[in-house]
Scaffold this active site. Structure first.
Site, PDB file in Angstrom:
ATOM      1  CB  SER A  27      -0.872  -0.022   1.267  1.00  0.00           C
ATOM      2  OG  SER A  27      -1.504   1.216   1.470  1.00  0.00           O
TER       3      SER A  27
ATOM      4  CE1 TYR B 229      -6.220   4.921  -1.665  1.00  0.00           C
ATOM      5  CE2 TYR B 229      -4.328   4.814  -0.216  1.00  0.00           C
ATOM      6  CZ  TYR B 229      -5.588   4.389  -0.563  1.00  0.00           C
ATOM      7  OH  TYR B 229      -6.227   3.429   0.194  1.00  0.00           O
TER       8      TYR B 229
ATOM      9  CB  THR C 185      -6.922   2.608  -4.605  1.00  0.00           C
ATOM     10  OG1 THR C 185      -6.119   1.449  -4.362  1.00  0.00           O
ATOM     11  CG2 THR C 185      -8.229   2.477  -3.849  1.00  0.00           C
TER      12      THR C 185
ATOM     13  CE  LYS D 198      -7.716  -3.027  -3.522  1.00  0.00           C
ATOM     14  NZ  LYS D 198      -8.293  -2.076  -2.577  1.00  0.00           N
TER      15      LYS D 198
ATOM     16  CG  HIS E 172     -11.297   0.129  -0.010  1.00  0.00           C
ATOM     17  ND1 HIS E 172     -10.555   0.898  -0.872  1.00  0.00           N
ATOM     18  CD2 HIS E 172     -10.568   0.072   1.136  1.00  0.00           C
ATOM     19  CE1 HIS E 172      -9.448   1.295  -0.283  1.00  0.00           C
ATOM     20  NE2 HIS E 172      -9.418   0.797   0.936  1.00  0.00           N
TER      21      HIS E 172
HETATM   22  C1  FMN Z   1      -7.232  -3.030   7.329  1.00  0.00           C
HETATM   23  C2  FMN Z   1      -7.382  -2.802   5.861  1.00  0.00           C
HETATM   24  C3  FMN Z   1      -6.575  -1.869   5.236  1.00  0.00           C
HETATM   25  C4  FMN Z   1      -6.706  -1.654   3.848  1.00  0.00           C
HETATM   26  N1  FMN Z   1      -5.867  -0.759   3.226  1.00  0.00           N
HETATM   27  C5  FMN Z   1      -5.969  -0.558   1.892  1.00  0.00           C
HETATM   28  C6  FMN Z   1      -5.097   0.348   1.225  1.00  0.00           C
HETATM   29  O1  FMN Z   1      -4.225   0.976   1.825  1.00  0.00           O
HETATM   30  N2  FMN Z   1      -5.273   0.520  -0.108  1.00  0.00           N
HETATM   31  C7  FMN Z   1      -6.232  -0.147  -0.817  1.00  0.00           C
HETATM   32  O2  FMN Z   1      -6.354   0.043  -2.025  1.00  0.00           O
HETATM   33  N3  FMN Z   1      -7.048  -1.040  -0.211  1.00  0.00           N
HETATM   34  C8  FMN Z   1      -6.939  -1.260   1.116  1.00  0.00           C
HETATM   35  N4  FMN Z   1      -7.773  -2.162   1.727  1.00  0.00           N
HETATM   36  C9  FMN Z   1      -8.736  -2.943   0.912  1.00  0.00           C
HETATM   37  C10 FMN Z   1      -8.119  -4.280   0.462  1.00  0.00           C
HETATM   38  O3  FMN Z   1      -7.086  -4.091  -0.460  1.00  0.00           O
HETATM   39  C11 FMN Z   1      -9.197  -5.166  -0.203  1.00  0.00           C
HETATM   40  O4  FMN Z   1      -9.816  -4.471  -1.241  1.00  0.00           O
HETATM   41  C12 FMN Z   1     -10.254  -5.664   0.801  1.00  0.00           C
HETATM   42  O5  FMN Z   1      -9.681  -5.918   2.064  1.00  0.00           O
HETATM   43  C13 FMN Z   1     -10.940  -6.918   0.281  1.00  0.00           C
HETATM   44  O6  FMN Z   1     -11.930  -7.341   1.162  1.00  0.00           O
HETATM   45  P1  FMN Z   1     -11.708  -8.530   2.241  1.00  0.00           P
HETATM   46  O7  FMN Z   1     -10.961  -7.903   3.387  1.00  0.00           O
HETATM   47  O8  FMN Z   1     -13.084  -8.921   2.596  1.00  0.00           O
HETATM   48  O9  FMN Z   1     -10.895  -9.609   1.577  1.00  0.00           O
HETATM   49  C14 FMN Z   1      -7.669  -2.387   3.103  1.00  0.00           C
HETATM   50  C15 FMN Z   1      -8.463  -3.324   3.756  1.00  0.00           C
HETATM   51  C16 FMN Z   1      -8.319  -3.553   5.115  1.00  0.00           C
HETATM   52  C17 FMN Z   1      -9.188  -4.596   5.783  1.00  0.00           C
END
Ligand code: FMN
Length: 381
Positions: free
Chosen positions: A109, A132, A158, A254, A278
């Site tokens: 990330s 981002y 994203t 994404k 997300h």
């Molecule tokens: C704690 C956490 C932090 C996340 N941070 C980011 C991030 O920095 N950038 C991003 O594009 N998605 C982020 N996501 C989304 C994940 O990349 C992903 O799309 C999502 O977790 C998928 O759903 P799931 O947790 O049910 O597998 C984050 C998700 C979680 C749970």
């Protein structure tokens, strides 16, 4: 409860809950508003039934796929997530090691806590950089060049976070970077001294993708303010088209959901899209990626690689998504809870269970390679 007692997503989640201070657990586990989309993400797989074939000679099964030019030993990758060293002191290193062990891709990330360069040097497995888009175009260019120089394989922009989601669990505990804990949040940290000891005795917390460009020291800029003040809500397709040209490599968006947007992504030269909400953390009430998958694959599946994430907890979820036409599937909390529970060993156990589940599922479906999965093997309720 120990790592060896964890046999599925729910066990890992429970072990993480026992080990993490409440505000950190809630940051991972929580989602936006009423968390309806978060719940629906997993529930949507239950509306789809697998129809297996039998007697097809499935003594060996090939789980490999090629997506966005990367060969993966299995069709599941670790989606980029922020702040991993808060969850376990090894953070991204643990996740990278587990992904490399299972021959799959992992995302880092923009809000990652280990540098993309360190990770690139440490592991020989496809690495994604999640980006981002900033108001400062010079900053965007510099970060893109840095990722290129580091040897990142895939750029992932994203696009579903044009503003922050309303995560009410974090409001209640005061979770933010830097911490601004409520009294209730502080009490919850005090209850988990082992986490505090680990945090204090390992490398200082940092955000190496950003700190060269953004002053995150002390309380100068919080992550909340970084989102509202530095990221660009006026971003349009023209901006992204420019970025795709500058990157000149594998580039994916994404957080695309609409068919129209998927077509647009193909038009501007993206090589992939990830259908995603997300993890339910942004727009509550939005559709589950799995429910939207067939429409999008039908519209653009021959022009770019369609992936999805959200709610994936089992190998059979992945098999359903691939049967509909996804090229690979991302997981977030599926590896974050194991990371929080047991670091690298946790990540490895989770991916190992996923691999075993995929192999078992493929054999029971009567399929030897991922290409043999098709919509013919699915029925919707
Ligand atoms: C704690 C956490 C932090 C996340 N941070 C980011 C991030 O920095 N950038 C991003 O594009 N998605 C982020 N996501 C989304 C994940 O990349 C992903 O799309 C999502 O977790 C998928 O759903 P799931 O947790 O049910 O597998 C984050 C998700 C979680 C749970």
């Amino acid at each position: 409860m120990r790592l060896a007692d964890c046999h599925d997503f729910h066990d890992f989640r429970e072990l993480a809950r026992r080990r993490l201070p409440g505000p950190i657990f809630d940051y991972i586990d929580g989602a936006a508003d009423d968390e309806a989309t978060y719940r629906r993400n997993t529930a949507s797989f239950e509306r789809c039934d697998l129809v297996p074939n039998v007697l097809r000679g499935v003594s060996s099964v090939d789980l490999s796929v090629t997506v966005m030019g990367q060969r993966l030993a299995m069709p599941v990758y670790c989606s980029p997530t922020a702040l991993q060293r808060l969850f376990h002191h090894d953070g991204e290193r643990a996740v990278g090691a587990a992904a490399a062990k299972y021959g799959t891709m992992f995302g880092v990330s923009s809000l990652g806590t280990t540098s993309i360069e360190t990770l690139r040097k440490s592991f020989v497995t496809p690495q994604v950089y999640q980006f981002y888009f900033h108001k400062d175009r010079g900053l965007n260019r510099a970060m893109g060049q840095r990722a290129k120089a580091a040897g990142v394989d895939v750029m992932m922009l994203t696009v579903d976070s044009i503003t922050g989601g309303n995560r009410e669990r974090d409001l209640r505990t005061g979770f933010s970077i830097p911490f601004r804990l409520t009294l209730r949040g502080m009490v919850q940290f005090a209850l988990k001294p082992r986490w505090g000891l680990n945090y204090a005795t390992h490398d200082r917390f940092s955000l190496p993708q950003l700190e060269e460009h953004v002053d995150l020291s002390g309380s100068a800029v919080s992550i909340g303010r970084y989102f509202t003040e530095m990221l660009d809500p006026s971003m349009t397709w023209d901006d992204v088209a420019h970025m795709v040209r500058e990157w000149d490599g594998q580039f994916c968006l994404k957080g695309v959901m609409a068919v129209e947007d998927a077509k647009h992504a193909a038009d501007i030269g993206c090589t992939g899209i990830v259908l995603s909400n997300h993890g339910g953390r942004q727009l509550d009430g939005s559709r589950a990626a799995f429910d939207q998958l067939a429409e999008v694959v039908d519209a653009v599946g021959d022009r770019l690689d369609v992936m999805m994430d959200g709610g994936v907890q089992r190998g059979t979820h992945v098999l359903k998504a691939l049967s509909l036409g996804a090229k690979a599937v991302g997981v977030g909390r599926y590896y974050l809870f194991p990371l929080a529970a047991a670091g690298e060993a946790g990540g490895e156990r989770a991916l190992g269970l996923m691999k075993a589940g995929l192999e078992r599922g493929m054999k029971l479906m009567g399929c030897r390679s991922m290409a043999e999965l098709s919509r013919g093997n699915l029925r919707f309720r």
